[in-house]
Scaffold this motif. Structure first.
Motif, short mmCIF file in Angstrom:
data_model
loop_
_atom_site.label_atom_id
_atom_site.label_comp_id
_atom_site.label_asym_id
_atom_site.label_seq_id
_atom_site.Cartn_x
_atom_site.Cartn_y
_atom_site.Cartn_z
N GLU A 174 59.90 51.06 71.11
CA GLU A 174 60.63 51.91 70.17
C GLU A 174 59.95 51.79 68.82
OE1 GLU A 174 64.97 52.11 68.38
OE2 GLU A 174 64.98 51.55 70.51
N LEU A 175 59.66 52.93 68.21
CA LEU A 175 58.88 52.95 66.96
C LEU A 175 59.77 52.74 65.73
CD1 LEU A 175 56.81 53.98 68.92
CD2 LEU A 175 56.26 55.83 67.35
N PRO A 176 59.17 52.32 64.61
CA PRO A 176 59.97 52.22 63.37
C PRO A 176 60.36 53.61 62.87
CG PRO A 176 57.66 51.72 62.94
CD PRO A 176 57.78 51.90 64.42
N SER A 177 61.43 53.67 62.08
CA SER A 177 61.85 54.94 61.48
C SER A 177 60.80 55.37 60.47
CB SER A 177 63.17 54.77 60.73
OG SER A 177 64.20 54.59 61.63
N TYR A 178 60.49 56.65 60.46
CA TYR A 178 59.58 57.13 59.42
C TYR A 178 59.89 58.58 59.05
CZ TYR A 178 56.95 58.73 63.56
OH TYR A 178 56.60 59.30 64.76
N ARG A 179 61.21 58.85 58.97
CA ARG A 179 61.63 60.21 58.62
C ARG A 179 61.38 60.50 57.14
NH1 ARG A 179 67.02 59.94 59.22
NH2 ARG A 179 66.80 57.85 60.04
N THR A 180 61.50 59.47 56.31
CA THR A 180 61.24 59.67 54.88
C THR A 180 59.98 58.88 54.52
OG1 THR A 180 62.49 57.71 54.26
CG2 THR A 180 63.74 59.76 54.44
N PHE A 185 53.89 53.00 35.65
CA PHE A 185 53.67 53.48 37.02
C PHE A 185 54.98 53.98 37.62
CE2 PHE A 185 53.38 53.27 41.55
CZ PHE A 185 52.05 53.50 41.89
N LEU A 186 56.05 53.19 37.42
CA LEU A 186 57.35 53.53 38.03
C LEU A 186 58.19 54.44 37.15
CD1 LEU A 186 58.50 50.12 39.57
CD2 LEU A 186 57.44 52.03 40.74
N ASP A 187 57.70 54.70 35.92
CA ASP A 187 58.43 55.51 34.97
C ASP A 187 59.81 54.91 34.69
OD1 ASP A 187 58.79 57.52 33.18
OD2 ASP A 187 59.49 58.99 34.66
N VAL A 188 59.81 53.66 34.31
CA VAL A 188 61.06 52.95 34.05
C VAL A 188 60.90 52.23 32.70
CG1 VAL A 188 60.39 50.79 35.24
CG2 VAL A 188 62.76 51.50 35.30
N PRO A 189 61.98 52.11 31.89
CA PRO A 189 61.81 51.57 30.55
C PRO A 189 61.33 50.12 30.47
CG PRO A 189 63.91 52.72 30.76
CD PRO A 189 63.33 52.65 32.13
N CYS A 247 62.17 57.27 46.96
CA CYS A 247 63.39 57.53 47.70
C CYS A 247 63.91 58.81 47.04
CB CYS A 247 64.32 56.35 47.46
SG CYS A 247 65.84 56.43 48.31
N GLY A 248 63.64 59.97 47.63
CA GLY A 248 63.89 61.24 46.93
C GLY A 248 62.86 61.38 45.83
N THR A 249 63.33 61.56 44.59
CA THR A 249 62.39 61.77 43.49
C THR A 249 62.09 60.48 42.73
OG1 THR A 249 64.24 62.31 42.06
CG2 THR A 249 63.08 64.18 43.08
N ARG A 250 62.84 59.41 43.02
CA ARG A 250 62.68 58.17 42.26
C ARG A 250 62.08 57.07 43.13
NH1 ARG A 250 68.82 57.66 40.49
NH2 ARG A 250 68.99 58.36 42.64
N TYR A 251 61.37 56.17 42.46
CA TYR A 251 60.82 55.03 43.19
C TYR A 251 61.92 54.05 43.57
CZ TYR A 251 55.93 56.19 42.34
OH TYR A 251 54.70 56.80 42.34
N THR A 252 61.80 53.43 44.73
CA THR A 252 62.72 52.34 45.07
C THR A 252 62.53 51.25 44.02
OG1 THR A 252 61.11 51.26 46.47
CG2 THR A 252 62.66 52.72 47.58
N GLY A 253 63.60 50.59 43.71
CA GLY A 253 63.57 49.55 42.67
C GLY A 253 64.04 50.09 41.33
N THR A 254 63.96 51.43 41.15
CA THR A 254 64.34 52.00 39.84
C THR A 254 65.71 52.66 39.89
OG1 THR A 254 63.41 54.20 40.22
CG2 THR A 254 61.90 52.51 39.36
N ILE A 255 66.38 52.58 41.04
CA ILE A 255 67.64 53.31 41.22
C ILE A 255 68.85 52.43 40.87
CG2 ILE A 255 69.04 54.59 42.91
CD1 ILE A 255 66.18 55.07 44.34
N GLY A 256 68.77 51.17 41.24
CA GLY A 256 69.86 50.24 40.95
C GLY A 256 69.87 49.83 39.48
#
Ligand SMILES: Cc1ncc(COP(=O)(O)O)c(C=O)c1O
Length: 394
Positions: free
Chosen positions: A286-292, A48-52, A169-178
Motif C-alpha cells: 500500500e503506497l503513501p498518500s500523495y494527493r496533495t 523563504f517561508l514568508d513569515v515575520p 498546505c494550500g497556499t501557505r507553508y506548513t509550519g506557518t499556519i499555527g
C-alpha cells in the motif's frame, strides 16, 4: 553483495564543498557561537517561508519546548497530539508538567485525525492548552480543519513540521499556519545543520519570549554584548531560561542547505514518483498518500499481510540481506514503556496507529540516491514481495 561498496544506507545527508567552505569561514572568523551567521540564517529562513519571525535553536525539540512554554502550556493542562510520532513531540509536554492527550490517526495519511481532535475539544472536560499536529513523513495534516478548530475553541496550535520542509498546505507553508511551527535540521532531515532547529511565528510577543528563553532568560545575547556597535557588558536575567541557541558553525551550514532546499525537494519528488509508478501495480503493497503536496522526507510503505507469507519484520530483514537500509516510522508512543506506565495505555487504544505500525516500513529517499540505487531498491522490493506472494490454496 559487497557490503562496503554496494550497501545503500537508509539515510544520508547531502553535503558538499559549499558547506565545507562556509564552516571554514566561520572557523577563521573568530566567532563560533550565535552571531551574524545565525542572524542571517533566521532572516533567510523567514523570508523563504514568508513569515515575520524565525528563531534558530540547537534542535527541533528545543523549538517544541519553547513554543509550548510560550503559548502557555502549564502544569495540569493537556496538549492534544498524536501517538504516531517521534518521542520528541510528546516529551516536551511532560517537560512542562502537562499531559499529552493522544488521539488516533487517519490510517491512510498517518496524520492526526481532526474529527478526533474535535471530539476531545467538544467535551470540554479537560483544560486543553494546545493542539500539536505532526506532519508525518512531510505530508501536511489537514490544517484548514485544525485551524478552524483552534479558532472555534481558542486553543493555540504548535505545528511539528520537523519532517515538512518545504511543503505547502494550500497556499501557505506548513509550519506557518499555527501559532508557531517548528522545523528540525537533524542529520537525516530534508535540510541539515547536524543538529539544529527553527521556530517560526507571526506573533511578536511569542517570538520575543522564545528569544529570551533560548538563552538563559537573558535580555541580551552575547553577540549584542560584545560585537554590536552599542557594545556593553551589562545584561539582566529576566527568566530562568534554557541553553538552546544555535551556533554560527551550524547556521553557516544551514544557510547553504537552505539555498539548495528546492533542488533537494525536486530530487526527492522524482524518487517518490518512480516508487509510486513502480509500486502502484503491486497488490501486496500500500503506497503513501500523495494527493496533495508532499515534502517526501520519508517514503512510508505498507505491506498487505493477507497477500504475503512474510511479516513486515521479515521483509526488513530480507532488505538488509540485499544490502538496503530501511527504518520504521514510528513505534507509536502508547506502546513505549514510559507512556504505558504513566497513562496505563493498552496496545489497541489507538487502533489505526497500532495497525499502521505493524505493517509499515520506510525506504531510502534522499537527493544523493543514484538512479541505479533507486532501481535496485525497486527491484529488491518486487523480488522479495513476489517470492513471498501467497498463492491461493485450492
Ligand atoms: C516528528 C519529529 N518531531 C520532532 C523531532 C525533533 O527534532 P530534533 O531531533 O531536531 O530535536 C523529530 C526528530 O526526528 C521528529 O521526527
Amino acid at each position: 553483495m559487497n557490503r562496503n561498496t554496494d550497501y545503500i544506507p537508509f539515510s544520508k545527508p547531502c553535503l558538499g564543498t559549499d558547506e565545507e567552505k562556509a564552516v571554514c569561514n566561520v572557523l577563521k572568523s573568530g566567532w563560533l557561537t550565535t552571531g551574524k551567521e545565525t542572524i542571517a540564517f533566521e532572516k533567510e529562513f523567514a523570508s523563504f517561508l514568508d513569515v515575520p519571525w524565525a528563531i534558530a535553536l540547537n534542535s527541533g525539540t528545543a523549538g517544541l519546548h519553547l513554543s509550548l512554554e510560550a503559548v502557555g502550556v502549564n502544569s495540569g493542562s493537556f496538549v492534544v497530539t498524536t501517538p504516531y510520532t517521534f518521542t520528541a513531540s510528546a516529551e516536551i509536554i511532560r517537560y512542562l508538567d502537562a499531559d499529552p492527550l493522544f488521539v488516533d490517526i487517519d490510517e491512510h495519511t498517518y496524520n492526526i485525525d481532526p474529527d478526533l481532535i474535535e471530539n476531545v475539544l467538544k467535551k470540554r472536560s479537560k483544560k486543553i492548552s494546545a493542539i500539536l499536529p505532526v506532519h508525518i513523513a512531510g505530508y501536511p495534516c489537514e490544517m484548514d480543519r485544525i485551524e478552524e478548530l483552534s479558532k472555534r475553541y481558542t486553543v493555540p496550535v504548535v505545528e511539528d513540521a520537523a519532517h515538512a520542509f518545504p511543503v505547502k498546505c494550500g497556499t501557505r507553508y506548513t509550519g506557518t499556519i499555527g501559532t508557531t511551527g517548528i522545523f528540525s535540521f537533524y542529520a537525516n532531515k530534508t535540510i541539515t545543520t547536524g543538529e539544529g532547529g527553527m521556530v517560526v511565528t507571526g506573533n511578536s510577543d511569542i517570538a520575543d519570549r522564545i528569544k529570551i528563553m533560548r538563552l538563559h532568560g537573558m535580555d541580551r545575547e552575547a553577540w549584542d554584548r560584545y560585537i554590536c556597535p552599542e557594545t556593553s557588558w551589562y545584561y539582566d536575567v529576566v527568566e530562568a531560561g534554557y541553553k538552546y541557541n544555535l551556533t554560527d558553525l551550524a547556521a553557516s551550514i544551514g544557510r547553504v542547505q537552505l539555498g539548495k532546499a528546492v533542488m533537494f525537494l525536486e530530487k526527492r519528488k522524482k524518487i517518490a514518483q518512480r516508487y509510486n509508478e513502480e509500486f502502484m501495480e503491486l497488490d501486496f503493497l500500500e503506497l503513501p498518500s500523495y494527493r496533495t503536496d508532499h515534502a517526501w522526507h520519508l517514503y512510508l510503505l505498507k505491506i498487505v499481510p493477507e497477500k504475503l507469507t512474510i511479516t513486515r519484520d521479515q521483509f526488513i530483514i530480507q532488505m538488509k540481506e540485499a544490502g538496503i537500509g530501511t527504518s520504521v516510522h514510528f513505534i507509536p508512543l502508547h506502546l513505549m514503556s514510559y507512556y504505558k506506565k504513566q497513562y496505563d495505555f493498552k496496545d489497541d487504544d489507538f487502533p489505526h496507529a497500532l495497525k499502521n505500525y505493524l505493517v509499515s516500513f520506510s525506504i531510502p529517499i534522499y537527493p544523493d540516491l543514484s538512479e541505479t540505487q533507486v532501481e535496485r531498491i525497486i527491484n529488491t522490493i518486487k523480488e522479495i514481495g513476489l517470492k513471498a506472494y501467497k498463492t491461493r490454496q485450492l
